[in-house]
Design an enzyme around this catalytic site. Sequence first.
Site, PDB file in Angstrom:
ATOM      1  N   ASP A   1       0.743  -1.311   0.145  1.00  0.00           N
ATOM      2  CA  ASP A   1       0.018  -0.072   0.040  1.00  0.00           C
ATOM      3  C   ASP A   1       0.901   1.322  -0.024  1.00  0.00           C
ATOM      4  O   ASP A   1       2.086   1.206   0.429  1.00  0.00           O
ATOM      5  CB  ASP A   1      -0.845   0.066   1.263  1.00  0.00           C
ATOM      6  CG  ASP A   1      -2.189   0.918   1.074  1.00  0.00           C
ATOM      7  OD1 ASP A   1      -2.260   1.587  -0.018  1.00  0.00           O
ATOM      8  OD2 ASP A   1      -2.751   0.945   2.223  1.00  0.00           O
TER       9      ASP A   1
ATOM     10  N   ASN B   1     -11.199  -2.423  -5.578  1.00  0.00           N
ATOM     11  CA  ASN B   1     -10.206  -1.392  -6.258  1.00  0.00           C
ATOM     12  C   ASN B   1     -10.869  -1.138  -7.734  1.00  0.00           C
ATOM     13  O   ASN B   1     -10.481  -0.133  -8.279  1.00  0.00           O
ATOM     14  CB  ASN B   1      -8.896  -2.023  -6.388  1.00  0.00           C
ATOM     15  CG  ASN B   1      -7.943  -1.853  -5.126  1.00  0.00           C
ATOM     16  OD1 ASN B   1      -7.147  -2.623  -5.172  1.00  0.00           O
ATOM     17  ND2 ASN B   1      -8.212  -0.985  -4.295  1.00  0.00           N
TER      18      ASN B   1
ATOM     19  N   THR C   1     -11.082  -6.587  -4.756  1.00  0.00           N
ATOM     20  CA  THR C   1     -12.354  -6.712  -5.289  1.00  0.00           C
ATOM     21  C   THR C   1     -13.111  -5.149  -5.307  1.00  0.00           C
ATOM     22  O   THR C   1     -14.012  -4.978  -5.851  1.00  0.00           O
ATOM     23  CB  THR C   1     -13.294  -7.689  -4.708  1.00  0.00           C
ATOM     24  OG1 THR C   1     -13.201  -7.589  -3.307  1.00  0.00           O
ATOM     25  CG2 THR C   1     -13.064  -9.114  -5.129  1.00  0.00           C
TER      26      THR C   1
ATOM     27  N   SER D   1      -8.228  -4.735   4.824  1.00  0.00           N
ATOM     28  CA  SER D   1      -8.813  -4.510   3.559  1.00  0.00           C
ATOM     29  C   SER D   1      -9.305  -5.688   2.753  1.00  0.00           C
ATOM     30  O   SER D   1      -8.812  -5.767   1.783  1.00  0.00           O
ATOM     31  CB  SER D   1      -7.837  -3.614   2.822  1.00  0.00           C
ATOM     32  OG  SER D   1      -7.530  -2.248   3.448  1.00  0.00           O
TER      33      SER D   1
END
Length: 245
Positions: A25, A73, A71, A201
């Site tokens: 990230d 993004n 899923t 996330s």
Amino acid sequence: MALFKKKQAEIDPERLPKHIGVIMDGNGRWAKKRGLPRSAGHSAGADALKKIVTEANNLGVKYITVYAFSTENWKRPEAEVNYLMSLLLDYLKNAEKTLSGENVVIRCIGSRKELSDEIQEQIKKTEKFTSKNDGIVMNIALNYGGREEITNAVKVLAGKVKDGEISAGEITEADIENNLYTSSQPDVDLLIRTSGEQRLSNFMLWQVSYAEMWFTDKLWPDFKPADLRQAIIDFQSRGRRFGGV
Ligand code: IPE
Ligand code: IPE
Ligand code: MG
């Protein structure tokens, strides 16, 4: 002058994490800090990834799963999604060249049907030509969601119950595990997330049940092999009890 140099902690090769999960990230923030478009951060992130996989393989780690596209993004602007997809396609295409001699087995985990035909084809090719390797297994989590993965396993098992192959009351944890994308792989023991965020996330919800978590403020493109080694050293200093004493 100091007589003794402080001994640097070293990695114990006998106690490596079997499976490392990485939530890569901070690409966007890395680019923003430099006045660059987010795409430049993603491109720098892909370069960082190559070095990390090489290092993990050299250290003798057997499995690494890297979160490349969730899923969720798809919510990003279309141009960014398209850029990420083109970067992933290039990564898969070039894998033979860039990872040549490195013996990496590439597998993609996640739901494929939403991906373009071109990417789906390339995934099959890349998986096939790396399948003969016997080095580190690199799972690329692409259109991956932990909830989607578990839901999928439940659907498969529900189908078997309906067909009378198994009975609902006898479903075990192993049955669920065997229907995850990572079936036959060990659980994640070390989970790394960069960029200072401390959340999952939707990453590997089942597999991280007893993972040691390691967070760093470094943004993903700045994450270096030395950071990976530090995470492993910290992992080896922790006491894991798995619910025991
Ligand atoms: C991680 O970096 C890459 C992907 C999620 C594909 P981000 O793009 O999330 O970067 P930040 O979090 O906005 O800095
Ligand atoms: C997680 O990062 C997904 C990947 C690294 C591919 P995000 O940047 O999408 O996660 P949130 O939105 O900060 O939770
Ligand atoms: Mg992010």
